[in-house]
Design an enzyme around this catalytic site. Sequence first.
Site, mmCIF file in Angstrom:
data_model
loop_
_atom_site.group_PDB
_atom_site.id
_atom_site.type_symbol
_atom_site.label_atom_id
_atom_site.label_comp_id
_atom_site.label_asym_id
_atom_site.label_seq_id
_atom_site.Cartn_x
_atom_site.Cartn_y
_atom_site.Cartn_z
ATOM 1 N N HIS A 1 1.875 5.420 -2.956
ATOM 2 C CA HIS A 1 0.797 4.560 -2.473
ATOM 3 C C HIS A 1 -0.113 4.189 -3.639
ATOM 4 O O HIS A 1 -0.149 4.873 -4.652
ATOM 5 C CB HIS A 1 -0.015 5.272 -1.397
ATOM 6 C CG HIS A 1 0.722 5.440 -0.110
ATOM 7 N ND1 HIS A 1 0.106 5.787 1.067
ATOM 8 C CD2 HIS A 1 2.033 5.300 0.208
ATOM 9 C CE1 HIS A 1 0.992 5.857 2.043
ATOM 10 N NE2 HIS A 1 2.176 5.573 1.537
ATOM 11 N N GLY A 2 -0.860 3.098 -3.479
ATOM 12 C CA GLY A 2 -1.758 2.680 -4.548
ATOM 13 C C GLY A 2 -1.036 2.005 -5.696
ATOM 14 O O GLY A 2 -1.388 2.181 -6.865
ATOM 15 N N ASP B 1 1.289 1.171 8.608
ATOM 16 C CA ASP B 1 0.770 1.855 7.431
ATOM 17 C C ASP B 1 -0.461 2.689 7.789
ATOM 18 O O ASP B 1 -1.383 2.200 8.451
ATOM 19 C CB ASP B 1 0.413 0.807 6.363
ATOM 20 C CG ASP B 1 0.232 1.394 4.976
ATOM 21 O OD1 ASP B 1 0.638 2.551 4.761
ATOM 22 O OD2 ASP B 1 -0.304 0.683 4.108
ATOM 23 N N HIS B 2 -0.484 3.932 7.386
ATOM 24 C CA HIS B 2 -1.667 4.801 7.469
ATOM 25 C C HIS B 2 -2.246 4.966 8.873
ATOM 26 O O HIS B 2 -3.455 4.846 9.075
ATOM 27 C CB HIS B 2 -2.771 4.294 6.529
ATOM 28 C CG HIS B 2 -2.494 4.612 5.095
ATOM 29 N ND1 HIS B 2 -2.526 5.889 4.581
ATOM 30 C CD2 HIS B 2 -2.157 3.808 4.072
ATOM 31 C CE1 HIS B 2 -2.223 5.861 3.298
ATOM 32 N NE2 HIS B 2 -1.980 4.605 2.966
ATOM 33 N N SER C 1 -0.901 -1.257 -6.401
ATOM 34 C CA SER C 1 -1.624 -2.387 -6.991
ATOM 35 C C SER C 1 -2.439 -1.920 -8.192
ATOM 36 O O SER C 1 -3.172 -0.933 -8.114
ATOM 37 C CB SER C 1 -2.562 -3.018 -5.963
ATOM 38 O OG SER C 1 -1.841 -3.649 -4.932
ATOM 39 N N HIS D 1 -5.733 4.121 -3.731
ATOM 40 C CA HIS D 1 -5.713 2.846 -3.014
ATOM 41 C C HIS D 1 -6.798 1.922 -3.563
ATOM 42 O O HIS D 1 -7.859 2.372 -3.987
ATOM 43 C CB HIS D 1 -5.968 3.068 -1.518
ATOM 44 C CG HIS D 1 -4.938 3.913 -0.851
ATOM 45 N ND1 HIS D 1 -5.176 5.210 -0.462
ATOM 46 C CD2 HIS D 1 -3.652 3.644 -0.507
ATOM 47 C CE1 HIS D 1 -4.089 5.711 0.100
ATOM 48 N NE2 HIS D 1 -3.150 4.783 0.084
ATOM 49 N N GLY D 2 -6.521 0.623 -3.504
ATOM 50 C CA GLY D 2 -7.555 -0.348 -3.837
ATOM 51 C C GLY D 2 -7.526 -0.791 -5.283
ATOM 52 O O GLY D 2 -6.497 -0.767 -5.956
ATOM 53 N N ASN E 1 3.647 0.948 -2.256
ATOM 54 C CA ASN E 1 2.790 0.139 -1.401
ATOM 55 C C ASN E 1 1.916 -0.813 -2.227
ATOM 56 O O ASN E 1 1.299 -0.406 -3.213
ATOM 57 C CB ASN E 1 1.895 1.031 -0.551
ATOM 58 C CG ASN E 1 2.649 1.743 0.549
ATOM 59 O OD1 ASN E 1 3.876 1.807 0.532
ATOM 60 N ND2 ASN E 1 1.927 2.286 1.506
#
Length: 289
Positions: free
Chosen positions: A212-213, A81-82, A215, A184-185, A234
């Site tokens: 992505h992101g 990842d990344h 969560s 993200h986060g 993700n």
Amino acid sequence: MLVSMKEMLEDAQLHHYALPAFDVSNYDMMKAVLETCEEERSPALLMALGVDLKGRDMNLLASMIRSASEYFNIPVCLHLDHATDFSLVKRAIEAGFSSVMFDGSVLDFDSNAARTAEITKYAHARGITVEAELGHVGNASVGSISETGTDNDPGESLTVPEEVVRFIESTDVDALAVAIGTAHGVYQKTPELRIDRLDEITAVCDRPLVLHGGSGTPDDQIQNAIRHGITKINIYSDVVGAMNSGLKEKLNTMENPATWPFIVFEDARNRMKDVARDKLRTFGSAGRI
């Protein structure tokens, strides 16, 4: 045996569901995800971030996941990842990863496309799936370590549909991460996904699309994004948050510091499995095996 992410995502694209891709940093995270995927009869898409792959940790983590995949009756993919440099991609492929992501999203279009194309050519020659990012998914709050910089507004660098066709033609990537309003986060405010922008992208892109992101993004928005073409989402903060909160509560009530780790991690494991199960069912990947 690890399998190709390309096969997983093509099936998700064909049958209109998404795979939750879980970043796992240690044995307990890996075990919780694999057990839950097997219980829910879902493919398992595990990922690893550069912060967990320094020095020999790259080979240790890859060896652990590759060996574990032999003991589960589900397809398992290990995805880098990344990665932001070619050397990390090469190390991951040598260590046995079956899929890699090159993140050139902070670069200008031409630089991102050129580096992605170079990596794709190298990886495809070795049977490895490649994901890239066009547009830039920034960070909300990710603890103390940031891989890709900090952005206050996730909507500032959305993917431009007109650039998608040129990027795919230039790079031949297998999957494309797009920026449509996530970060993200841990979110400071609830995101609002730009489904209109996603529709414009899916209209010109035949490759599986990645979000992505995931969560903290509301389930109704996630499911809407899946209906409009997202095939991989993700997940990290939700799982690691569940693990850490379970550990914190357990450790704060323990009187004996020499308690077996199996007991210490019990609540954390159960909480991680609850999160993973919820994602598998919400994204539609449960019952696909």
